[in-house]
Structures are given as C-alpha cells and as structure tokens.
Design a protein around this motif. Structure first.
Motif, short mmCIF file in Angstrom:
data_model
loop_
_atom_site.label_atom_id
_atom_site.label_comp_id
_atom_site.label_asym_id
_atom_site.label_seq_id
_atom_site.Cartn_x
_atom_site.Cartn_y
_atom_site.Cartn_z
N ASP A 146 4.84 7.74 7.39
CA ASP A 146 5.59 6.48 7.41
C ASP A 146 7.08 6.73 7.17
O ASP A 146 7.93 6.14 7.83
CB ASP A 146 5.08 5.50 6.36
N SER A 165 -0.12 10.06 4.72
CA SER A 165 0.19 8.84 5.46
C SER A 165 1.57 8.30 5.08
O SER A 165 2.35 7.87 5.95
CB SER A 165 -0.89 7.79 5.19
N LEU A 166 1.87 8.32 3.79
CA LEU A 166 3.19 7.87 3.34
C LEU A 166 4.29 8.78 3.87
O LEU A 166 5.37 8.30 4.25
CB LEU A 166 3.23 7.79 1.82
N THR A 224 9.91 14.84 -1.91
CA THR A 224 8.87 14.26 -1.07
C THR A 224 7.87 15.33 -0.67
O THR A 224 6.65 15.18 -0.86
CB THR A 224 9.47 13.63 0.20
N ALA A 262 5.51 6.59 -4.78
CA ALA A 262 4.17 6.28 -4.27
C ALA A 262 3.40 7.57 -3.94
O ALA A 262 2.21 7.68 -4.25
CB ALA A 262 4.28 5.39 -3.03
N ILE A 263 4.08 8.53 -3.34
CA ILE A 263 3.43 9.81 -3.00
C ILE A 263 3.03 10.55 -4.27
O ILE A 263 1.94 11.12 -4.35
CB ILE A 263 4.35 10.66 -2.10
N TYR A 322 9.27 5.87 -1.78
CA TYR A 322 8.23 6.68 -1.14
C TYR A 322 7.82 7.82 -2.06
O TYR A 322 6.63 8.10 -2.22
CB TYR A 322 8.72 7.25 0.18
N CYS A 348 -0.09 9.11 -5.59
CA CYS A 348 -1.23 9.63 -4.81
C CYS A 348 -1.59 11.03 -5.27
O CYS A 348 -2.76 11.36 -5.46
CB CYS A 348 -0.89 9.64 -3.32
#
Length: 106
Positions: free
Chosen positions: A35, A31-32, A47, A16-17, A13, A20
């Motif tokens: 999730d 959104s991540l 995060t 991916a964040i 995560y 972004c």
C-alpha cells in the motif's frame, strides 16, 4: 488506511507495520508495504526493517532476504537492524549457509 480516508504519513505506516511485526502478522505487514509503495509516499529503512522482522518472525527467510535486497534497490542503505533481521530469518529456519552467503554478498 486509504479506505478510511486518512492522509497517512510514512510514520503511520511504520507504526502499523511494527504492530504487525510484534504480533507475528507478516502478511498484513507485506500488504501495508505494498500500500505504501502504491501511494505517493516512499518507504524508509525503518519500514523495510519492520517488514523484514515480521517475515523473520513468520519464518519466511526467503522473503526477508528479498526485502533486504529491495531495500538497496530502493536507494536506501540497510543498517545493522536490517542485516540482523535478515540473518536471523535464515537462522530461525536452519538456513545458516544462506545467511553466510547473503552476508558475504552485502
């Protein structure tokens, strides 16, 4: 990630964040984060830092400050990166008084 039947870890995560954040896509970063919160995993400071930075780059200072406060509510200790991103988000939008106000309350 869940739709792809992948067993993600927090680091997945975070990666991916961060992608972004680097591309200025603050909505997918949020959104991540959502999730991740809905999964059995727990967001960490990295995060939150990445999502705060994504909001900073997207000129969403209120959301960045809100996320900084959520970091503490999640029993996590914001670090220099957290505060820098929060203050920068305010500054990028010309909200320096807010940056000083929130800095004093942290």
């Amino acid at each position: 990630m869940q739709e792809a039947k992948i067993e993600p870890a927090v680091i997945c995560y975070n990666s991916a964040i961060t992608a972004c954040e680097k591309s200025g896509c603050w909505r997918p970063a949020l959104s991540l984060l959502e999730d991740l919160r809905e999964s059995v995993l727990r967001p960490d400071v990295i995060t939150y830092n990445s999502v705060i930075s994504a909001c900073e780059k997207g000129f969403h200072w209120r959301r960045a400050i809100s996320l900084l406060q959520e970091t503490r509510e999640a029993q996590l200790e914001p670090d220099e990166i957290s505060y820098n991103a929060g203050v920068s988000a305010c500054g990028n939008c010309g909200k320096w008084p807010e940056a000083f106000f929130y800095t004093g309350s942290w």
